[in-house]
Write an enzyme that holds these catalytic residues in place. Structure first.
Site, short mmCIF file in Angstrom:
data_model
loop_
_atom_site.label_atom_id
_atom_site.label_comp_id
_atom_site.label_asym_id
_atom_site.label_seq_id
_atom_site.Cartn_x
_atom_site.Cartn_y
_atom_site.Cartn_z
CE LYS A 17 10.59 2.86 -7.04
NZ LYS A 17 10.85 3.73 -8.20
CG MET A 108 15.78 5.52 -4.62
SD MET A 108 17.24 5.26 -3.59
CE MET A 108 17.15 3.47 -3.31
CB ALA A 113 9.52 1.55 1.78
CG ASP A 145 6.61 2.70 -7.02
OD1 ASP A 145 6.36 2.08 -8.07
OD2 ASP A 145 7.27 3.75 -6.99
#
Length: 311
Positions: A17, A108, A113, A145
């Protein structure tokens, strides 16, 4: 899932992201900050393959430096798998293989993730079939996140960043990322921000304990207008990241000199994201930055969140 139908392997993929907007609230008594951020998921992915096993293990490969990635129980993917097992009463284990392409400690959300992809992979592999809302609850327990890595797209995050509201984003945005060969510790960057605010408290505006995302950001995303979005890019963590790594300033200047509409440090850095006007401009910028011996990746956003990939 019926007996005997357990898959031999489940492959999932989750995106990294960019924080196109990030305001950090004042330091609270518990040592944390409330945030107001606009996330956009981009086409740089982490792949997780989950295999049936009696215990929990993880191995990691990828195109980015893996020096800072643990392969013991401290790995966030192992934590995700164990959390799901504990929640559902599953008594087996899983062997995880992670293929990393999002930079480690790069701002990121690569680890997030991994966690999101693992939750989805194990839920599918084990046939636990948790509702989406429950998976999001577990994701929030793993990190601020992680819920966004599950949902993807474009979203507003408040609280610790894990309270998500979808945001309408029209079209695709073209990004060129400069990946550093080093990482930045998120707690260190936040600490540098707190120190800066304490030193300069008399010269800066009071910091809200509960910040908001500027409406101009939402208008730019809704319009699908890269120039409008470029004018609203903001990250409170950029200044401390630049203070810690002065070379990032040179990278930002180089990108803007070569046609980027704007550049921004992603999250706590050190990845630098440049927004381009269109695909041709992104290709030209990619070539120029690559010629300067930088590690460059061209991506688009928004993209889908964690999903199962058919083998």
């Amino acid at each position: 899932m019926t007996p005997g139908s357990t898959p031999r392997m489940v492959h999932t993929r989750a995106p990294g992201k960019i924080n196109v907007f990030l305001k950090v609230g004042s330091l609270q008594d518990d040592g944390y900050h409330d945030l107001a951020t606009a996330f956009q998921s981009v086409s740089l992915y982490e792949d997780v393959r989950a295999y049936p096993a009696d215990d929990f293990s993880v191995s990691v490969t990828g195109t980015v430096s893996l020096d800072r990635v643990p392969t013991d129980d401290s790995n966030i993917a192992i934590k995700a798998a164990k959390l799901l097992a504990a929640t559902t009463g599953y008594t087996g284990g899983v062997r995880l293989e992670i293929d990393k392409h999002v930079p480690v400690a790069g701002g990121m959300g690569g680890g997030s993730a991994d966690a999101a992809a693992t939750l989805l992979a194990c839920d599918t592999l084990w046939g636990t079939d948790l509702p989406r809302e429950k998976l999001l609850e577990l994701a929030a327990q793993l990190g601020a996140d992680v819920p966004f890595a599950l949902t993807g797209g474009t979203a507003i995050g408040t609280g610790r960043g894990d309270q998500l509201s979808p945001a309408l984003a029209r079209g695709q945005f073209q990004w060129v990322l400069v990946l550093a060969d080093f990482g930045l510790s998120t707690p260190v960057v936040y600490h540098a921000l707190d120190e800066h605010r304490e030193r300069n408290g008399r010269d800066i505006l009071p910091v809200s304990s509960a910040p908001n995302v500027d409406m101009s950001v939402l208008h730019a995303l809704r319009a699908g207008d890269p120039q409008m979005l470029a004018d609203t890019l903001h990250n409170d963590l950029q200044a401390p990241a630049l203070q810690l790594e002065h070379g990032l300033t040179t990278v930002l200047e180089l990108g803007e000199e070569n046609g980027a509409l704007a550049g921004i440090v992603s999250g706590s850095g050190p990845t630098v994201a440049f927004l381009a006007a269109d695909l041709d401009s992104a290709l030209e910028l990619q070539i120029a930055l690559s010629a300067a011996q930088l590690n460059v990746v061209r991506v688009t956003g928004p993209v889908h969140g964690a999903r199962v990939i058919a083998e």
